[in-house]
Design a protein around this motif. Sequence first.
Motif, PDB file in Angstrom:
ATOM      1  N   ARG A 152       0.843  -1.193   0.000  1.00 26.21           N
ATOM      2  CA  ARG A 152       0.000   0.000   0.000  1.00 26.21           C
ATOM      3  C   ARG A 152       0.875   1.238   0.000  1.00 26.21           C
ATOM      4  NH1 ARG A 152      -2.361  -3.567   2.431  1.00 26.21           N
ATOM      5  NH2 ARG A 152      -1.180  -3.421   4.332  1.00 26.21           N
ATOM      6  N   ALA A 153       0.258   2.354  -0.311  1.00 26.61           N
ATOM      7  CA  ALA A 153       0.975   3.623  -0.263  1.00 26.61           C
ATOM      8  C   ALA A 153       1.280   3.972   1.186  1.00 26.61           C
ATOM      9  CB  ALA A 153       0.113   4.725  -0.887  1.00 26.61           C
ATOM     10  N   VAL A 154       2.350   4.680   1.408  1.00 28.85           N
ATOM     11  CA  VAL A 154       2.646   5.173   2.746  1.00 28.85           C
ATOM     12  C   VAL A 154       2.081   6.575   2.871  1.00 28.85           C
ATOM     13  CG1 VAL A 154       4.712   3.772   3.074  1.00 28.85           C
ATOM     14  CG2 VAL A 154       4.916   6.030   2.054  1.00 28.85           C
ATOM     15  N   ALA A 155       1.898   7.016   4.092  1.00 26.72           N
ATOM     16  CA  ALA A 155       1.295   8.316   4.320  1.00 26.72           C
ATOM     17  C   ALA A 155       2.150   9.447   3.765  1.00 26.72           C
ATOM     18  CB  ALA A 155       1.065   8.523   5.819  1.00 26.72           C
ATOM     19  N   ARG A 156       3.439   9.227   3.624  1.00 27.48           N
ATOM     20  CA  ARG A 156       4.311  10.270   3.116  1.00 27.48           C
ATOM     21  C   ARG A 156       4.384  10.301   1.594  1.00 27.48           C
ATOM     22  NH1 ARG A 156       7.302  12.813   6.866  1.00 27.48           N
ATOM     23  NH2 ARG A 156       7.595  11.740   8.815  1.00 27.48           N
ATOM     24  N   ALA A 157       3.605   9.494   0.920  1.00 21.43           N
ATOM     25  CA  ALA A 157       3.650   9.486  -0.543  1.00 21.43           C
ATOM     26  C   ALA A 157       3.424  10.901  -1.055  1.00 21.43           C
ATOM     27  CB  ALA A 157       2.588   8.551  -1.098  1.00 21.43           C
ATOM     28  N   SER A 158       4.126  11.255  -2.112  1.00 18.50           N
ATOM     29  CA  SER A 158       3.944  12.589  -2.660  1.00 18.50           C
ATOM     30  C   SER A 158       3.598  12.482  -4.131  1.00 18.50           C
ATOM     31  CB  SER A 158       5.207  13.425  -2.456  1.00 18.50           C
ATOM     32  OG  SER A 158       6.290  12.811  -3.128  1.00 18.50           O
ATOM     33  N   ASP A 159       3.186  13.575  -4.686  1.00 17.79           N
ATOM     34  CA  ASP A 159       2.762  13.619  -6.068  1.00 17.79           C
ATOM     35  C   ASP A 159       3.986  13.827  -6.952  1.00 17.79           C
ATOM     36  OD1 ASP A 159       1.046  13.622  -8.175  1.00 17.79           O
ATOM     37  OD2 ASP A 159       0.433  15.710  -7.935  1.00 17.79           O
ATOM     38  N   LEU A 160       4.624  12.724  -7.348  1.00 14.63           N
ATOM     39  CA  LEU A 160       5.809  12.786  -8.185  1.00 14.63           C
ATOM     40  C   LEU A 160       5.445  12.484  -9.627  1.00 14.63           C
ATOM     41  CD1 LEU A 160       8.321  10.813  -5.933  1.00 14.63           C
ATOM     42  CD2 LEU A 160       8.050  13.288  -6.107  1.00 14.63           C
ATOM     43  N   SER A 161       6.229  13.035 -10.545  1.00 14.00           N
ATOM     44  CA  SER A 161       6.004  12.751 -11.963  1.00 14.00           C
ATOM     45  C   SER A 161       6.426  11.315 -12.264  1.00 14.00           C
ATOM     46  CB  SER A 161       6.816  13.720 -12.827  1.00 14.00           C
ATOM     47  OG  SER A 161       8.201  13.408 -12.714  1.00 14.00           O
ATOM     48  N   ASP A 162       6.014  10.820 -13.423  1.00 14.52           N
ATOM     49  CA  ASP A 162       6.408   9.471 -13.834  1.00 14.52           C
ATOM     50  C   ASP A 162       7.929   9.355 -13.906  1.00 14.52           C
ATOM     51  OD1 ASP A 162       3.781   8.653 -13.973  1.00 14.52           O
ATOM     52  OD2 ASP A 162       3.619   8.958 -16.140  1.00 14.52           O
ATOM     53  N   ARG A 163       8.594  10.388 -14.417  1.00 16.21           N
ATOM     54  CA  ARG A 163      10.057  10.366 -14.535  1.00 16.21           C
ATOM     55  C   ARG A 163      10.711  10.355 -13.145  1.00 16.21           C
ATOM     56  NH1 ARG A 163      14.485   8.451 -16.577  1.00 16.21           N
ATOM     57  NH2 ARG A 163      16.187   9.927 -16.633  1.00 16.21           N
ATOM     58  N   GLU A 164      10.188  11.141 -12.211  1.00 16.15           N
ATOM     59  CA  GLU A 164      10.744  11.141 -10.851  1.00 16.15           C
ATOM     60  C   GLU A 164      10.590   9.766 -10.207  1.00 16.15           C
ATOM     61  OE1 GLU A 164      10.037  15.774  -9.478  1.00 16.15           O
ATOM     62  OE2 GLU A 164       8.305  14.435  -9.634  1.00 16.15           O
ATOM     63  N   LEU A 165       9.440   9.140 -10.405  1.00 19.14           N
ATOM     64  CA  LEU A 165       9.238   7.795  -9.874  1.00 19.14           C
ATOM     65  C   LEU A 165      10.198   6.795 -10.517  1.00 19.14           C
ATOM     66  CD1 LEU A 165       5.349   7.752  -9.694  1.00 19.14           C
ATOM     67  CD2 LEU A 165       6.934   7.741  -7.761  1.00 19.14           C
ATOM     68  N   ARG A 169      12.998   4.495  -8.615  1.00 21.33           N
ATOM     69  CA  ARG A 169      13.096   3.040  -8.751  1.00 21.33           C
ATOM     70  C   ARG A 169      14.519   2.625  -9.102  1.00 21.33           C
ATOM     71  NH1 ARG A 169       8.360   3.834 -11.735  1.00 21.33           N
ATOM     72  NH2 ARG A 169       6.552   3.564 -10.415  1.00 21.33           N
ATOM     73  N   PHE A 170      15.175   3.388 -10.003  1.00 23.08           N
ATOM     74  CA  PHE A 170      16.559   3.083 -10.343  1.00 23.08           C
ATOM     75  C   PHE A 170      17.459   3.211  -9.110  1.00 23.08           C
ATOM     76  CE2 PHE A 170      15.565   4.294 -14.908  1.00 23.08           C
ATOM     77  CZ  PHE A 170      15.711   2.992 -15.390  1.00 23.08           C
ATOM     78  N   LEU A 171      17.255   4.268  -8.334  1.00 18.12           N
ATOM     79  CA  LEU A 171      18.063   4.484  -7.123  1.00 18.12           C
ATOM     80  C   LEU A 171      17.844   3.359  -6.118  1.00 18.12           C
ATOM     81  CD1 LEU A 171      17.623   8.336  -6.629  1.00 18.12           C
ATOM     82  CD2 LEU A 171      19.718   7.122  -7.305  1.00 18.12           C
ATOM     83  N   ALA A 172      16.584   2.900  -5.997  1.00 20.46           N
ATOM     84  CA  ALA A 172      16.276   1.819  -5.053  1.00 20.46           C
ATOM     85  C   ALA A 172      16.986   0.525  -5.450  1.00 20.46           C
ATOM     86  CB  ALA A 172      14.761   1.575  -4.980  1.00 20.46           C
ATOM     87  N   ARG A 173      17.234   0.354  -6.770  1.00 19.91           N
ATOM     88  CA  ARG A 173      17.949  -0.844  -7.240  1.00 19.91           C
ATOM     89  C   ARG A 173      19.463  -0.674  -7.167  1.00 19.91           C
ATOM     90  NH1 ARG A 173      14.723  -0.500 -12.370  1.00 19.91           N
ATOM     91  NH2 ARG A 173      12.640  -1.001 -11.664  1.00 19.91           N
ATOM     92  N   GLY A 174      19.922   0.494  -6.726  1.00 19.63           N
ATOM     93  CA  GLY A 174      21.354   0.715  -6.590  1.00 19.63           C
ATOM     94  C   GLY A 174      21.997   1.367  -7.798  1.00 19.63           C
ATOM     95  N   SER A 175      21.193   1.797  -8.770  1.00 16.56           N
ATOM     96  CA  SER A 175      21.753   2.478  -9.952  1.00 16.56           C
ATOM     97  C   SER A 175      22.172   3.896  -9.591  1.00 16.56           C
ATOM     98  CB  SER A 175      20.706   2.532 -11.074  1.00 16.56           C
ATOM     99  OG  SER A 175      20.304   1.240 -11.450  1.00 16.56           O
ATOM    100  N   THR A 176      23.061   4.455 -10.395  1.00 15.77           N
ATOM    101  CA  THR A 176      23.470   5.847 -10.170  1.00 15.77           C
ATOM    102  C   THR A 176      22.733   6.761 -11.116  1.00 15.77           C
ATOM    103  OG1 THR A 176      25.272   5.623 -11.728  1.00 15.77           O
ATOM    104  CG2 THR A 176      25.766   5.193  -9.395  1.00 15.77           C
TER     105      THR A 176
END
Length: 176
Positions: A152-165, A169-176
């Motif tokens: 589920r979404a967390v309460a801190r979810a913000s309105d990010l663009s598709d590109r920001e998301l 996701r890349f950062l979460a996978r360890g990409s630079t």
Amino acid sequence: PMREKELSELVASTRDPAFATKAKGVVVAWNRAAEKLFGVTAGQAIGRTCASVVQGRDEQGAVCSENCIVRQAIDSHHPLENFDLEVQTPEGKRWCNVSVLTAEAKASTASHAIHVIRPADLRKRLEMAVRDFVITSTGLPAEQAAALIASRAVARASDLSDRELEILRFLARGST
């Protein structure tokens, strides 16, 4: 558009804890189940900000405020996914799942938010235990472990663009 009386009747019609807020999170309706969950009567809640009554937090800290994610979503006319929130009750802090509906009231320029709350303490504690197990057994950072099991979404979810998301996701996978 609804009248505030109709909004109050709608909130009163559910057996789940529920309340409605107007601009800046001021409570305008509060049902009996919310009275029971929070230990606060409708007379005590109406006219106060929901942040002062609910005192909501997510896994990262306090989130309830006059400019919370609910107000941001309503002001930008975006629907909001349900989210988990730890709230203050007479028995102590308790995890709940919150769904938010938007309603426009007659004679008002601001939309109202109807919060429907479902206790989810056991489910949330199990989810956090699984997250902690994943962190311990894999060595993943807490954010990555939480992302692996989040449903589920967390309460801190913000309105990010598709590109920001996409970048996140890349950062979460360890990409630079």
